[in-house]
Design a protein around this motif. Structure first.
Motif, PDB file in Angstrom:
ATOM      1  N   SER A  15       0.829  -1.206   0.000  1.00  0.00           N
ATOM      2  CA  SER A  15       0.000   0.000   0.000  1.00  0.00           C
ATOM      3  C   SER A  15       0.864   1.257   0.000  1.00  0.00           C
ATOM      4  O   SER A  15       0.590   2.222  -0.728  1.00  0.00           O
ATOM      5  CB  SER A  15      -0.924   0.005   1.225  1.00  0.00           C
ATOM      6  N   SER A  16       1.915   1.258   0.819  1.00  0.00           N
ATOM      7  CA  SER A  16       2.834   2.395   0.834  1.00  0.00           C
ATOM      8  C   SER A  16       3.552   2.528  -0.502  1.00  0.00           C
ATOM      9  O   SER A  16       3.739   3.636  -1.020  1.00  0.00           O
ATOM     10  CB  SER A  16       3.865   2.225   1.958  1.00  0.00           C
ATOM     11  N   LEU A  17       3.943   1.388  -1.066  1.00  0.00           N
ATOM     12  CA  LEU A  17       4.625   1.405  -2.355  1.00  0.00           C
ATOM     13  C   LEU A  17       3.712   1.974  -3.430  1.00  0.00           C
ATOM     14  O   LEU A  17       4.147   2.754  -4.292  1.00  0.00           O
ATOM     15  CB  LEU A  17       5.048  -0.022  -2.721  1.00  0.00           C
ATOM     16  N   SER A  65      11.675   8.990   5.068  1.00  0.00           N
ATOM     17  CA  SER A  65      11.808   7.805   4.216  1.00  0.00           C
ATOM     18  C   SER A  65      12.345   6.594   4.969  1.00  0.00           C
ATOM     19  O   SER A  65      11.881   5.475   4.763  1.00  0.00           O
ATOM     20  CB  SER A  65      12.709   8.126   3.023  1.00  0.00           C
ATOM     21  N   ALA A  66      13.291   6.795   5.871  1.00  0.00           N
ATOM     22  CA  ALA A  66      13.904   5.664   6.567  1.00  0.00           C
ATOM     23  C   ALA A  66      12.942   4.993   7.541  1.00  0.00           C
ATOM     24  O   ALA A  66      13.161   3.848   7.941  1.00  0.00           O
ATOM     25  CB  ALA A  66      15.154   6.124   7.318  1.00  0.00           C
ATOM     26  N   THR A 105      11.094   5.022  15.549  1.00  0.00           N
ATOM     27  CA  THR A 105       9.997   5.530  14.726  1.00  0.00           C
ATOM     28  C   THR A 105       8.970   6.262  15.580  1.00  0.00           C
ATOM     29  O   THR A 105       8.518   7.354  15.226  1.00  0.00           O
ATOM     30  CB  THR A 105       9.319   4.371  13.972  1.00  0.00           C
ATOM     31  N   VAL A 106       8.597   5.677  16.723  1.00  0.00           N
ATOM     32  CA  VAL A 106       7.628   6.314  17.608  1.00  0.00           C
ATOM     33  C   VAL A 106       8.184   7.618  18.169  1.00  0.00           C
ATOM     34  O   VAL A 106       7.480   8.639  18.236  1.00  0.00           O
ATOM     35  CB  VAL A 106       7.229   5.358  18.756  1.00  0.00           C
ATOM     36  N   ARG A 108      12.823   2.936  -2.203  1.00  0.00           N
ATOM     37  CA  ARG A 108      11.853   3.776  -1.492  1.00  0.00           C
ATOM     38  C   ARG A 108      12.052   3.708   0.025  1.00  0.00           C
ATOM     39  O   ARG A 108      11.233   4.210   0.774  1.00  0.00           O
ATOM     40  CB  ARG A 108      10.430   3.332  -1.832  1.00  0.00           C
ATOM     41  N   ASP A 109      13.111   3.059   0.451  1.00  0.00           N
ATOM     42  CA  ASP A 109      13.392   2.914   1.887  1.00  0.00           C
ATOM     43  C   ASP A 109      12.248   2.235   2.629  1.00  0.00           C
ATOM     44  O   ASP A 109      11.985   2.545   3.789  1.00  0.00           O
ATOM     45  CB  ASP A 109      13.683   4.278   2.534  1.00  0.00           C
ATOM     46  N   LEU A 110      11.586   1.294   1.959  1.00  0.00           N
ATOM     47  CA  LEU A 110      10.496   0.577   2.605  1.00  0.00           C
ATOM     48  C   LEU A 110      11.027  -0.695   3.245  1.00  0.00           C
ATOM     49  O   LEU A 110      10.707  -1.824   2.859  1.00  0.00           O
ATOM     50  CB  LEU A 110       9.393   0.262   1.588  1.00  0.00           C
ATOM     51  N   GLU A 111      11.882  -0.501   4.229  1.00  0.00           N
ATOM     52  CA  GLU A 111      12.459  -1.576   5.012  1.00  0.00           C
ATOM     53  C   GLU A 111      12.180  -1.319   6.484  1.00  0.00           C
ATOM     54  O   GLU A 111      11.993  -0.169   6.895  1.00  0.00           O
ATOM     55  CB  GLU A 111      13.969  -1.662   4.765  1.00  0.00           C
TER      56      GLU A 111
END
Length: 445
Positions: free
Chosen positions: A158-160, A381-382, A253-254, A243-246
């Motif tokens: 979905s993010s991609l 992105s990260a 993150t929080v 896309r840094d989707l790792e």
């Protein structure tokens, strides 16, 4: 450690490598191709959701809680229903770690087999007359298993999709994942309507209700292979990396993006509240407080789902003209108006019920279509992959987890007007969240 640094000898890497070899292909990846995997995955998820939700009204109060009155049994059933939403963030924490160490394909396989296994296990559940209170305990365990799996089945597609959508069609591509909701509702309602209308009450409660859960397991298997075919190919792996989707550290993150997570969770509150007010809640109210036939009302649900599909498509087209944030605000205002009169229509007989479902689903399509479309682009992105997963979990917990229970309790104690007030609170939550999210307002639509 990331999925790409797993040692060459591990079985997980071998499985990932075999998947990539089998599915290897060349060329650029179009957003429409990503959308296929997203729609399949979301349809599977929502079909599971609605099969369980419908059974929570039509089956579990009589099968699992026959020792209390029907209203109390439905309260108990909805309380167990909420357990999946409480467990979902826990599942995300567990499976984000598996994603990082074992790879996205292995994580997704484990999660979807856990989801399918937990769903299929419900189909074999003995009733209270057979094993007593343990039937409720087992149902709660299976529901928690579903929730953990739902948290783990986040695949990043979905993010991609959101990040690869054309500039002038972001609203359209933000809408596509949401198509799974009405599609899942239509199929689930159709299955239950068939069994309710063709079987005696005794046969339905004995074995008829179990078949939709078997179908859910089969759909999960199909969805698993469809999604694995995408996430394990070299092209998709490269696109996820670019896309840094790792996975990133949950704590980091929080700490860094807590405001985005909170805003992203509360922004769709109006559509999530309406989601339950036109799907799960009306079925419970009609079955408990009217003489409406279950099969006929499920047909009304199917009609509403079809209207919702049209509304979803319209939301994609409108959002690309006026902007997603603006459409979310206008639809939240419309839901606020709807909350002032619509719930009372459920006491207006079949004609009132149809009006309630058609208008409600039309509004739901417009609002739900864009309810999560802007989340992925709000994160650094990260931290985008982990942030989007956490936001989705929190949004469902806040907006959906206890909604059927709260709405039914309010309506049964204070009348349908109180259920409308609950819906109004969701609309206000969305408007407040959109109002303070200045960053979202500055981003291109």
């Amino acid at each position: 450690m990331t999925a790409q640094t797993v040692s060459p000898g591990t079985p997980s890497q071998a499985a990932e490598r075999d998947g990539r070899a089998i599915n290897a292909r060349h060329g650029d990846i179009a957003p429409s191709e990503i959308a296929i995997g997203v729609v399949i995955g979301r349809t599977s998820e929502f079909f599971d959701f609605f099969v369980y939700a419908i059974a929570s009204v039509l089956v579990f109060p009589a099968l699992i809680f026959p020792y209390v009155d029907r209203l109390t049994g439905t309260f108990y059933s909805f309380a167990i229903f909420a357990l999946a939403f409480v467990a979902r963030p826990i599942g995300s924490l567990i499976f984000l770690g598996l994603d990082e160490t074992l790879g996205r394909g292995t994580k997704l396989t484990i999660a979807l087999f856990l989801l399918g296994g937990s769903t299929a296990a419900v189909a074999f559940l003995p009733g209270y007359e057979t094993i007593g209170i343990w039937s409720a305990v087992l149902l709660a365990v299976f529901r928690i298993g579903q929730g953990i799996a739902l948290g783990g089945q986040w695949d990043g597609l979905s993010s991609l999709l959101a990040l690869n959508a054309p500039e002038n069609k972001r609203g359209w591509y933000a809408m596509l994942p949401q198509l799974g909701a009405p599609l899942g509702l239509i199929v689930a309602s159709g299955l239950f309507a068939f069994f309710v209308s063709t079987l005696s009450t005794a046969d339905f409660l004995e074995w008829g209700w179990r078949y939709p859960f078997f179908v859910a397991f089969a759909i999960n298997v199909v969805a698993l292979f469809a999604r694995l075919r995408m996430v394990t190919t070299p092209e998709y792996t490269a696109l996820f990396e670019s896309r840094d989707l790792e996975p990133s550290s949950v704590a980091e993150t929080v700490r860094s993006d807590w405001r985005t997570i909170v805003i992203g969770a509360f922004a769709p509150l109006a559509s999530f509240a309406l989601f339950h007010m036109v799907t799960v809640f009306p079925l419970s109210w009609v079955m408990l407080f009217t003489t409406e036939d279950a099969a006929r009302f499920l047909v009304f649900e199917i009609i509403g789902g079809a209207v919702g599909l049209v509304g979803l498509v319209a939301s994609g087209l409108i959002a690309d003209r006026v902007g997603r944030r603006y459409l979310l605000g206008v639809s939240a205002a419309g839901i606020a108006v709807f909350s002032g009169f619509a719930p009372q229509l459920l006491d207006g007989g079949p004609s009132g019920e149809v009006v309630f479902m058609v208008v409600g689903f039309a509004l739901l399509g417009l609002s739900f279509g864009q309810s999560s479309g802007a989340v992925a682009t709000n994160f650094a992105s990260a931290r985008r992959y982990t942030g989007a997963a956490l936001t989705s979990d929190l949004a469902w917990l806040v907006g959906a987890g206890f909604a059927p229970l709260v709405a039914l309790w309010l309506a049964s104690r204070y009348g349908l007007l109180a259920a409308g007030a609950y819906l109004l609170s969701g609309a206000i939550g969305t408007l407040v969240a959109l109002g303070i999210n200045k960053e979202l307002g500055r981003r291109p639509s």
